[in-house]
Design a protein around this motif. Structure first.
Motif, PDB file in Angstrom:
ATOM      1  N   LEU A   8      73.730  19.454 -22.305  1.00  0.00           N
ATOM      2  CA  LEU A   8      72.879  18.682 -23.209  1.00  0.00           C
ATOM      3  C   LEU A   8      73.333  17.227 -23.149  1.00  0.00           C
ATOM      4  O   LEU A   8      74.509  16.920 -23.342  1.00  0.00           O
ATOM      5  N   VAL A   9      72.396  16.328 -22.850  1.00  0.00           N
ATOM      6  CA  VAL A   9      72.687  14.907 -22.671  1.00  0.00           C
ATOM      7  C   VAL A   9      71.781  14.107 -23.588  1.00  0.00           C
ATOM      8  O   VAL A   9      70.614  14.456 -23.786  1.00  0.00           O
ATOM      9  N   GLU A  10      72.305  13.023 -24.166  1.00  0.00           N
ATOM     10  CA  GLU A  10      71.504  12.129 -25.013  1.00  0.00           C
ATOM     11  C   GLU A  10      71.033  10.940 -24.187  1.00  0.00           C
ATOM     12  O   GLU A  10      71.806  10.371 -23.411  1.00  0.00           O
ATOM     13  N   PHE A  11      69.768  10.540 -24.384  1.00  0.00           N
ATOM     14  CA  PHE A  11      69.182   9.414 -23.660  1.00  0.00           C
ATOM     15  C   PHE A  11      68.893   8.272 -24.629  1.00  0.00           C
ATOM     16  O   PHE A  11      68.381   8.492 -25.728  1.00  0.00           O
ATOM     17  N   TYR A  12      69.201   7.050 -24.187  1.00  0.00           N
ATOM     18  CA  TYR A  12      69.025   5.848 -24.999  1.00  0.00           C
ATOM     19  C   TYR A  12      68.210   4.821 -24.218  1.00  0.00           C
ATOM     20  O   TYR A  12      68.495   4.560 -23.049  1.00  0.00           O
ATOM     21  N   LYS A  13      67.225   4.238 -24.880  1.00  0.00           N
ATOM     22  CA  LYS A  13      66.350   3.237 -24.269  1.00  0.00           C
ATOM     23  C   LYS A  13      66.837   1.844 -24.656  1.00  0.00           C
ATOM     24  O   LYS A  13      67.161   1.601 -25.815  1.00  0.00           O
ATOM     25  N   PRO A  14      66.877   0.903 -23.703  1.00  0.00           N
ATOM     26  CA  PRO A  14      67.315  -0.455 -24.053  1.00  0.00           C
ATOM     27  C   PRO A  14      66.250  -1.198 -24.849  1.00  0.00           C
ATOM     28  O   PRO A  14      65.055  -1.007 -24.639  1.00  0.00           O
ATOM     29  N   SER A  15      66.707  -2.018 -25.782  1.00  0.00           N
ATOM     30  CA  SER A  15      65.801  -2.903 -26.517  1.00  0.00           C
ATOM     31  C   SER A  15      66.500  -4.249 -26.690  1.00  0.00           C
ATOM     32  O   SER A  15      67.676  -4.307 -27.029  1.00  0.00           O
ATOM     33  N   ASP A  29      68.669   2.272 -28.181  1.00  0.00           N
ATOM     34  CA  ASP A  29      68.131   3.110 -29.245  1.00  0.00           C
ATOM     35  C   ASP A  29      68.009   4.550 -28.757  1.00  0.00           C
ATOM     36  O   ASP A  29      67.467   4.798 -27.670  1.00  0.00           O
ATOM     37  N   PHE A  30      68.487   5.480 -29.574  1.00  0.00           N
ATOM     38  CA  PHE A  30      68.392   6.901 -29.225  1.00  0.00           C
ATOM     39  C   PHE A  30      66.926   7.290 -29.052  1.00  0.00           C
ATOM     40  O   PHE A  30      66.088   6.963 -29.884  1.00  0.00           O
ATOM     41  N   GLU A  31      66.615   7.990 -27.949  1.00  0.00           N
ATOM     42  CA  GLU A  31      65.254   8.443 -27.685  1.00  0.00           C
ATOM     43  C   GLU A  31      65.129   9.954 -27.789  1.00  0.00           C
ATOM     44  O   GLU A  31      64.251  10.451 -28.464  1.00  0.00           O
ATOM     45  N   PHE A  32      65.977  10.700 -27.092  1.00  0.00           N
ATOM     46  CA  PHE A  32      65.866  12.158 -27.103  1.00  0.00           C
ATOM     47  C   PHE A  32      67.112  12.792 -26.482  1.00  0.00           C
ATOM     48  O   PHE A  32      67.938  12.115 -25.888  1.00  0.00           O
ATOM     49  N   ARG A  33      67.212  14.111 -26.652  1.00  0.00           N
ATOM     50  CA  ARG A  33      68.231  14.920 -25.984  1.00  0.00           C
ATOM     51  C   ARG A  33      67.511  15.812 -24.983  1.00  0.00           C
ATOM     52  O   ARG A  33      66.402  16.258 -25.233  1.00  0.00           O
ATOM     53  N   ALA A  34      68.171  16.107 -23.869  1.00  0.00           N
ATOM     54  CA  ALA A  34      67.575  16.975 -22.853  1.00  0.00           C
ATOM     55  C   ALA A  34      68.666  17.803 -22.183  1.00  0.00           C
ATOM     56  O   ALA A  34      69.808  17.366 -22.073  1.00  0.00           O
ATOM     57  N   VAL A  35      68.282  18.985 -21.747  1.00  0.00           N
ATOM     58  CA  VAL A  35      69.176  19.836 -20.975  1.00  0.00           C
ATOM     59  C   VAL A  35      68.968  19.467 -19.512  1.00  0.00           C
ATOM     60  O   VAL A  35      67.849  19.504 -19.004  1.00  0.00           O
ATOM     61  N   GLY A  72      68.162   0.960 -16.319  1.00  0.00           N
ATOM     62  CA  GLY A  72      68.548   0.249 -17.530  1.00  0.00           C
ATOM     63  C   GLY A  72      68.746   1.162 -18.718  1.00  0.00           C
ATOM     64  O   GLY A  72      69.371   0.773 -19.701  1.00  0.00           O
ATOM     65  N   TRP A  73      68.203   2.380 -18.655  1.00  0.00           N
ATOM     66  CA  TRP A  73      68.447   3.328 -19.737  1.00  0.00           C
ATOM     67  C   TRP A  73      69.924   3.716 -19.712  1.00  0.00           C
ATOM     68  O   TRP A  73      70.625   3.516 -18.721  1.00  0.00           O
ATOM     69  N   ARG A  74      70.378   4.273 -20.791  1.00  0.00           N
ATOM     70  CA  ARG A  74      71.760   4.732 -20.898  1.00  0.00           C
ATOM     71  C   ARG A  74      71.744   6.180 -21.342  1.00  0.00           C
ATOM     72  O   ARG A  74      70.889   6.586 -22.122  1.00  0.00           O
ATOM     73  N   LEU A  75      72.705   6.957 -20.872  1.00  0.00           N
ATOM     74  CA  LEU A  75      72.830   8.317 -21.375  1.00  0.00           C
ATOM     75  C   LEU A  75      74.266   8.587 -21.775  1.00  0.00           C
ATOM     76  O   LEU A  75      75.182   7.907 -21.332  1.00  0.00           O
ATOM     77  N   LYS A  76      74.409   9.567 -22.650  1.00  0.00           N
ATOM     78  CA  LYS A  76      75.739   9.952 -23.127  1.00  0.00           C
ATOM     79  C   LYS A  76      75.955  11.415 -22.765  1.00  0.00           C
ATOM     80  O   LYS A  76      75.150  12.272 -23.101  1.00  0.00           O
ATOM     81  N   TYR A  77      77.064  11.645 -22.052  1.00  0.00           N
ATOM     82  CA  TYR A  77      77.428  12.981 -21.604  1.00  0.00           C
ATOM     83  C   TYR A  77      78.906  13.180 -21.894  1.00  0.00           C
ATOM     84  O   TYR A  77      79.739  12.393 -21.445  1.00  0.00           O
ATOM     85  N   GLN A  78      79.233  14.196 -22.654  1.00  0.00           N
ATOM     86  CA  GLN A  78      80.617  14.504 -23.033  1.00  0.00           C
ATOM     87  C   GLN A  78      81.333  13.258 -23.562  1.00  0.00           C
ATOM     88  O   GLN A  78      82.421  12.915 -23.121  1.00  0.00           O
ATOM     89  N   SER A  79      80.713  12.567 -24.478  1.00  0.00           N
ATOM     90  CA  SER A  79      81.210  11.375 -25.169  1.00  0.00           C
ATOM     91  C   SER A  79      81.448  10.168 -24.259  1.00  0.00           C
ATOM     92  O   SER A  79      82.059   9.193 -24.658  1.00  0.00           O
ATOM     93  N   LYS A  80      80.962  10.214 -23.015  1.00  0.00           N
ATOM     94  CA  LYS A  80      81.055   9.068 -22.111  1.00  0.00           C
ATOM     95  C   LYS A  80      79.663   8.501 -21.885  1.00  0.00           C
ATOM     96  O   LYS A  80      78.680   9.239 -21.829  1.00  0.00           O
ATOM     97  N   ASN A  81      79.592   7.185 -21.751  1.00  0.00           N
ATOM     98  CA  ASN A  81      78.320   6.505 -21.524  1.00  0.00           C
ATOM     99  C   ASN A  81      78.110   6.241 -20.037  1.00  0.00           C
ATOM    100  O   ASN A  81      79.051   5.871 -19.331  1.00  0.00           O
ATOM    101  N   TYR A  82      76.863   6.396 -19.609  1.00  0.00           N
ATOM    102  CA  TYR A  82      76.472   6.165 -18.214  1.00  0.00           C
ATOM    103  C   TYR A  82      75.200   5.327 -18.205  1.00  0.00           C
ATOM    104  O   TYR A  82      74.280   5.591 -18.969  1.00  0.00           O
ATOM    105  N   ASP A  83      75.131   4.341 -17.326  1.00  0.00           N
ATOM    106  CA  ASP A  83      73.914   3.549 -17.128  1.00  0.00           C
ATOM    107  C   ASP A  83      73.121   4.133 -15.968  1.00  0.00           C
ATOM    108  O   ASP A  83      73.699   4.487 -14.934  1.00  0.00           O
TER     109      ASP A  83
END
Length: 106
Positions: A8-15, A29-35, A72-83
């Motif tokens: 499960l990964v969280e996706f964030y959109k840049p603003s 800004d948080f957008e959604f979670r996805a498997v 440019g979006w960012r995601l969070k996986y296991q408490s680490k951020n990825y661009d």
């Protein structure tokens, strides 16, 4: 090469916001979670003079097709951020996305 795992990964959109002086700040800004399937491709241990800082991972993410995801979006996986550096539809049928991501130290 690491075996892909489903997570499960969280996706964030840049603003972008501008202050009174006109300087722009980018927030995510948080957008959604996805498997997704998340596979670490390599982890750069690094030495002085390398482009990427020490300990930064690059990874490949495979997931169902979502048109709004872009560089440019960012995601969070296991408490680490990825661009997100690269977005592609590997088969051209709008059913699956493949993202190339790189770890970010905040």
């Amino acid at each position: 090469m690491a075996v892909p795992r489903i997570h499960l990964v969280e996706f964030y959109k840049p603003s972008a916001t501008a202050d009174a002086a006109g300087a722009e700040t980018i927030d995510f800004d948080f957008e959604f979670r996805a498997v997704v399937s998340f596979r670490i491709d390599r982890e750069t241990l690094g030495t002085e003079g390398e482009i990427r800082p020490s300990g930064i991972a690059t990874a490949t993410v495979r997931m169902p097709f979502i048109e709004s995801i872009d560089r440019g979006w960012r995601l969070k996986y296991q408490s680490k951020n990825y661009d997100v550096e690269k977005v592609r539809d590997p088969f051209g049928d709008r059913r699956e996305l493949e993202l190339s991501v790189v770890g970010v130290e905040l």
